[in-house]
Design an enzyme around this catalytic site. Sequence first.
Site, short mmCIF file in Angstrom:
data_model
loop_
_atom_site.label_atom_id
_atom_site.label_comp_id
_atom_site.label_asym_id
_atom_site.label_seq_id
_atom_site.Cartn_x
_atom_site.Cartn_y
_atom_site.Cartn_z
N GLU A 81 -14.57 10.24 1.20
CA GLU A 81 -14.65 11.65 1.51
C GLU A 81 -14.89 12.54 0.30
OE1 GLU A 81 -11.02 12.29 3.64
OE2 GLU A 81 -11.89 11.70 5.56
N GLU A 112 -6.20 -10.98 1.51
CA GLU A 112 -5.34 -10.26 0.56
C GLU A 112 -4.73 -11.19 -0.48
OE1 GLU A 112 -0.84 -9.88 2.17
OE2 GLU A 112 -2.26 -8.54 3.15
#
Length: 310
Positions: A81, A112
């Site tokens: 953003e 992960e």
Amino acid sequence: MADKQTENLHADAAGLDARPVAEILALLLSGQAAAVAAVERALPDIAQGARLMADAIAGGGRLVYAGAGSSALMANADGMELPGTYGIPAERILLCMAGGIPTDAHMPGDTEDDGAAGAAAGVTLGAGDLVIAVTASGSTPYPLELARAARRGGARIVAIANNRNAPIFELADASIALLTPPELIAGSTRMGAGTAQKVALNLLSTLAAIQLGQVHDGMMVGLKADNTKLRARAAGIVATIAEVRPAAAIKSLEATGGDTKAAVLVALGQTPGEARAMLATHHGNLRAALARLRLPAANAGEIANQGSSL
């Protein structure tokens, strides 16, 4: 269940699934509120992290968001953003997620643990870069090894975790401990821990943008106006700051190719070239440029070095 706060059972979890719906929702909401409250204790460290972010961008470096699972989703959303909201060039932002950014709802959990992949991503980073590593446990191998390799290369590290004394903090230049309570759904860190991470990331990037001069009186003067809504917003910003009519604001934006800061100065009588030169002199800081316009020439030197920006 574990010695990690993020894995412990919540005191109100017993019988949760057997309670009335309204009571369940009230408890879940209270968990979210407690998570947000936990961020307040980390405000000094968030301020330190934001300064590092602003310095990295102002110095020509990159922001590197790193994580796994839901923590990575929170981090990547923040990074994605920044170009549209604050005009930070997309090429100055890297998004690193264990297993890659999903294109559908399939998000494998085993990635992960791939510390080698994290280290491989980290070795590409160096001095001037800033890693924002987000991990609820603070010990997830992918972001941990990425941060370790990046630090060896000279990058700086902002670490966000939800457990006290998390291993990731040992590598950090700024450690942001979000000590959220145990989750009502034990271990579901997309809940409280994720909410706290999202709030902290919002604060980090917004403060950094303010320090970079991308915000003026609460308006996003660095925005990239690439759709109808944002073009209208940019015109409103120019009209408000320059105190001109909407038509004049639109004309100024057209003259500057949509550069909102420069358009404000054009609306106040500068040519596009003069506006850009003035902003360059003041490191892209619109407030400093406006002060230069409004002060006698004899006082111009006093503000010549105000602000910092892209």
